[in-house]
Design an enzyme around this catalytic site. Structure first.
Site, PDB file in Angstrom:
ATOM      1  N   GLY A   1       0.812  -1.214   0.000  1.00 22.88           N
ATOM      2  CA  GLY A   1       0.000   0.000   0.000  1.00 22.88           C
ATOM      3  C   GLY A   1       0.844   1.263   0.000  1.00 22.88           C
ATOM      4  O   GLY A   1       2.071   1.207  -0.183  1.00 22.88           O
ATOM      5  N   GLN A   2       0.176   2.397   0.211  1.00 21.60           N
ATOM      6  CA  GLN A   2       0.865   3.698   0.151  1.00 21.60           C
ATOM      7  C   GLN A   2       2.008   3.762   1.172  1.00 21.60           C
ATOM      8  O   GLN A   2       3.110   4.211   0.853  1.00 21.60           O
ATOM      9  CB  GLN A   2      -0.134   4.839   0.414  1.00 21.60           C
ATOM     10  CG  GLN A   2       0.481   6.211   0.164  1.00 21.60           C
ATOM     11  CD  GLN A   2      -0.385   7.366   0.697  1.00 21.60           C
ATOM     12  OE1 GLN A   2      -1.390   7.144   1.372  1.00 21.60           O
ATOM     13  NE2 GLN A   2       0.015   8.585   0.400  1.00 21.60           N
TER      14      GLN A   2
ATOM     15  N   TYR B   1     -14.785   3.830   9.427  1.00 20.13           N
ATOM     16  CA  TYR B   1     -13.320   3.823   9.571  1.00 20.13           C
ATOM     17  C   TYR B   1     -12.938   4.324  10.972  1.00 20.13           C
ATOM     18  O   TYR B   1     -12.096   3.730  11.649  1.00 20.13           O
ATOM     19  CB  TYR B   1     -12.737   4.727   8.488  1.00 20.13           C
ATOM     20  CG  TYR B   1     -11.232   4.854   8.463  1.00 20.13           C
ATOM     21  CD1 TYR B   1     -10.419   3.798   8.055  1.00 20.13           C
ATOM     22  CD2 TYR B   1     -10.614   6.056   8.805  1.00 20.13           C
ATOM     23  CE1 TYR B   1      -9.044   3.946   7.987  1.00 20.13           C
ATOM     24  CE2 TYR B   1      -9.236   6.211   8.735  1.00 20.13           C
ATOM     25  CZ  TYR B   1      -8.459   5.149   8.331  1.00 20.13           C
ATOM     26  OH  TYR B   1      -7.089   5.298   8.265  1.00 20.13           O
TER      27      TYR B   1
ATOM     28  N   ARG C   1      -2.059  -9.297  -2.398  1.00 18.17           N
ATOM     29  CA  ARG C   1      -1.774  -9.291  -3.838  1.00 18.17           C
ATOM     30  C   ARG C   1      -0.267  -9.184  -4.034  1.00 18.17           C
ATOM     31  O   ARG C   1       0.473  -8.949  -3.080  1.00 18.17           O
ATOM     32  CB  ARG C   1      -2.469  -8.096  -4.509  1.00 18.17           C
ATOM     33  CG  ARG C   1      -1.962  -6.766  -3.985  1.00 18.17           C
ATOM     34  CD  ARG C   1      -2.848  -5.601  -4.360  1.00 18.17           C
ATOM     35  NE  ARG C   1      -2.493  -4.419  -3.590  1.00 18.17           N
ATOM     36  CZ  ARG C   1      -1.764  -3.410  -4.034  1.00 18.17           C
ATOM     37  NH1 ARG C   1      -1.299  -3.410  -5.269  1.00 18.17           N
ATOM     38  NH2 ARG C   1      -1.475  -2.382  -3.267  1.00 18.17           N
TER      39      ARG C   1
HETATM   40  N1  LIG Z   1      -2.297   6.720   4.031  1.00 21.34           N
HETATM   41  C1  LIG Z   1      -2.778   7.551   4.928  1.00 21.34           C
HETATM   42  O1  LIG Z   1      -2.913   8.763   4.679  1.00 21.34           O
HETATM   43  C2  LIG Z   1      -3.144   7.040   6.301  1.00 21.34           C
HETATM   44  C3  LIG Z   1      -3.532   7.963   7.283  1.00 21.34           C
HETATM   45  C4  LIG Z   1      -3.890   7.478   8.543  1.00 21.34           C
HETATM   46  C5  LIG Z   1      -3.820   6.129   8.831  1.00 21.34           C
HETATM   47  N2  LIG Z   1      -3.439   5.262   7.842  1.00 21.34           N
HETATM   48  C6  LIG Z   1      -3.425   3.826   8.181  1.00 21.34           C
HETATM   49  O2  LIG Z   1      -2.198   3.220   7.788  1.00 21.34           O
HETATM   50  C7  LIG Z   1      -2.431   1.854   7.391  1.00 21.34           C
HETATM   51  C8  LIG Z   1      -1.891   1.623   5.995  1.00 21.34           C
HETATM   52  O3  LIG Z   1      -2.464   2.579   5.128  1.00 21.34           O
HETATM   53  P1  LIG Z   1      -2.093   2.706   3.575  1.00 21.34           P
HETATM   54  O4  LIG Z   1      -2.376   4.124   3.224  1.00 21.34           O
HETATM   55  O5  LIG Z   1      -0.769   2.133   3.303  1.00 21.34           O
HETATM   56  O6  LIG Z   1      -3.246   1.806   2.948  1.00 21.34           O
HETATM   57  P2  LIG Z   1      -3.421   1.320   1.417  1.00 21.34           P
HETATM   58  O7  LIG Z   1      -4.875   1.235   1.151  1.00 21.34           O
HETATM   59  O8  LIG Z   1      -2.572   2.138   0.508  1.00 21.34           O
HETATM   60  O9  LIG Z   1      -2.794  -0.138   1.468  1.00 21.34           O
HETATM   61  C9  LIG Z   1      -3.431  -1.200   2.129  1.00 21.34           C
HETATM   62  C10 LIG Z   1      -2.810  -2.504   1.645  1.00 21.34           C
HETATM   63  O10 LIG Z   1      -3.489  -3.574   2.297  1.00 21.34           O
HETATM   64  C11 LIG Z   1      -3.687  -4.621   1.363  1.00 21.34           C
HETATM   65  N3  LIG Z   1      -4.823  -5.449   1.781  1.00 21.34           N
HETATM   66  C12 LIG Z   1      -6.143  -5.225   1.595  1.00 21.34           C
HETATM   67  N4  LIG Z   1      -6.855  -6.235   2.106  1.00 21.34           N
HETATM   68  C13 LIG Z   1      -5.977  -7.114   2.629  1.00 21.34           C
HETATM   69  C14 LIG Z   1      -6.095  -8.346   3.305  1.00 21.34           C
HETATM   70  N5  LIG Z   1      -7.293  -8.909   3.539  1.00 21.34           N
HETATM   71  N6  LIG Z   1      -4.967  -8.976   3.709  1.00 21.34           N
HETATM   72  C15 LIG Z   1      -3.750  -8.426   3.479  1.00 21.34           C
HETATM   73  N7  LIG Z   1      -3.571  -7.263   2.836  1.00 21.34           N
HETATM   74  C16 LIG Z   1      -4.677  -6.613   2.425  1.00 21.34           C
HETATM   75  C17 LIG Z   1      -3.929  -3.926   0.033  1.00 21.34           C
HETATM   76  O11 LIG Z   1      -3.639  -4.786  -1.046  1.00 21.34           O
HETATM   77  C18 LIG Z   1      -2.962  -2.742   0.131  1.00 21.34           C
HETATM   78  O12 LIG Z   1      -1.711  -3.037  -0.452  1.00 21.34           O
HETATM   79  C19 LIG Z   1      -3.941   1.642   7.545  1.00 21.34           C
HETATM   80  O13 LIG Z   1      -4.213   1.108   8.825  1.00 21.34           O
HETATM   81  C20 LIG Z   1      -4.504   3.043   7.467  1.00 21.34           C
HETATM   82  O14 LIG Z   1      -5.735   3.153   8.112  1.00 21.34           O
HETATM   83  C21 LIG Z   1      -3.109   5.684   6.597  1.00 21.34           C
END
Ligand SMILES: NC(=O)c1ccc[n+]([C@@H]2O[C@H](COP(=O)([O-])OP(=O)(O)OC[C@H]3O[C@@H](n4cnc5c(N)ncnc54)[C@H](O)[C@@H]3O)[C@@H](O)[C@H]2O)c1
Length: 316
Positions: A11-12, A141, A36
């Site tokens: 993910g990001q 969320y 994935r």
């Molecule tokens: N990016 C932000 O701005 C932000 C801000 C606050 C909190 N967060 C938190 O940080 C964490 C990561 O965020 P992110 O931005 O990298 O999310 P993202 O959506 O970019 O990535 C999530 C990843 O999880 C994977 N995924 C989905 N379902 C899955 C499953 N069942 N099993 C395993 N993997 C699975 C997806 O393929 C993806 O690669 C999350 O808990 C999010 O709530 C992110």
């Protein structure tokens, strides 16, 4: 922290966290997992395994196979997507976290899992939101994040699991695209400014939210995980932030580099409602006091770097 298993690693956040941790702790000591697979550095530069986080047995097997001492649990459904599929969000966000907590309990691991500014709601004080305050979010969320924070406290107090977390603000980055959050506009705006010279924002002018550039977010994770456990007073999650701005302010900063940049608005009521329920700015002083975190990037420095990096990326 010697051997780390990361969930949701493509993910990001994960895409960049894996690279940073492999540089610090060694390629073979960072096991990237996701539901994935792709051709990114996270998959190609070290161990990678397919793992669905709702499958607790597989998580336990992988943690044992690689003899990890730490889990960084990132897999989740983000705010805007979760609001469209609330039950699926509950099942993934809570199911995955409970499994990560259980595996950490059974094997005596350290656990990092991010909370969010989404853990606050409309009745939370809006400005300089304190570390400990009212948390009654109105999005699924947010409900998941508050429940997750409470679970982290519970597993720490009841079972001694070394839980560590931050309430991330909106994260801005150029390596992997954001996964469907309310603050995604602040990433899209840079790409659109470079590629089209204009951007139509789904978040309205005057909507202030906390944000952070990814290098600071990654540094925060490492600093928190390496911090002396005795100093960590909050085991649910620490407020952290770097800046707070509205779309107009980021647009004005972009215009210093691209004078003709045009900012328009096509407000998305769903995401706007979530944004309106979140703080304008949060108070990060507890993180500063307990583990010494201060962000290095402000809006100006981040904008210069984002525009430079994306220009290079879209040319290739
Ligand atoms: N990016 C932000 O701005 C932000 C801000 C606050 C909190 N967060 C938190 O940080 C964490 C990561 O965020 P992110 O931005 O990298 O999310 P993202 O959506 O970019 O990535 C999530 C990843 O999880 C994977 N995924 C989905 N379902 C899955 C499953 N069942 N099993 C395993 N993997 C699975 C997806 O393929 C993806 O690669 C999350 O808990 C999010 O709530 C992110």
């Amino acid at each position: 922290m010697k051997k780390i298993l990361i969930t949701g690693a493509l993910g990001q956040i994960g895409s960049e966290l894996v690279t940073k941790l492999r540089a610090l702790y060694g390629n073979n000591n960072v096991i990237a997992t996701d539901i994935r697979r792709n051709e990114s550095a996270a998959v190609l530069s070290g161990p990678f395994e397919i793992l669905d986080v709702v499958d607790g047995d597989s998580m336990l097997k992988l943690a044992k196979k690689y003899e990890v001492d730490t889990i960084m649990h990132l897999a989740a459904m983000l705010s805007a997507v979760a609001e469209k599929k609330p039950l699926a969000a509950w099942n993934l966000n809570m199911g995955g976290l409970v499994n990560a907590l259980e595996v950490s309990k059974e094997l005596g691991l350290k656990l990092f899992t991010p909370s969010s500014i989404g853990a606050f709601g409309p009745s939370t004080p809006k400005d300089q939101t304190p570390q400990v305050t009212i948390q009654r979010p109105t999005s699924m969320y947010g409900v998941n994040k508050v429940a997750g924070e409470l679970l982290c406290d519970y597993y720490f107090n009841k079972f001694g699991v070394d839980t560590r977390s931050v309430r991330f603000p909106g994260l801005i980055s150029y390596v992997a695209p954001p996964g469907g959050g309310t603050t995604d506009y602040a990433v899209e705006i840079y790409y659109s400014a470079i590629e089209k010279g204009y951007y139509s924002s789904f978040i309205d002018k005057g909507t202030y939210m906390d944000m952070m550039y990814m290098p600071d977010a990654l540094e925060a994770v490492v600093q928190l995980m390496e911090a002396d456990p005795a100093k960590l007073k909050n085991r649910n999650a620490y407020n952290i932030t770097a800046m707070s701005f509205d779309p107009e302010e980021i647009g004005n900063e972009i215009r210093k580099h691209i004078p003709k940049f045009k900012l328009e608005y096509t407000v998305d009521p769903g995401r706007q409602a979530i944004a309106d329920s979140w703080p304008n700015s949060i108070d990060p002083s507890a993180a500063q006091r307990d583990w010494g975190f201060t962000a290095k990037y402000d809006l100006k420095k981040m904008t210069t770097d984002m525009l430079e990096k994306i220009s290079r990326k879209v040319q290739v």
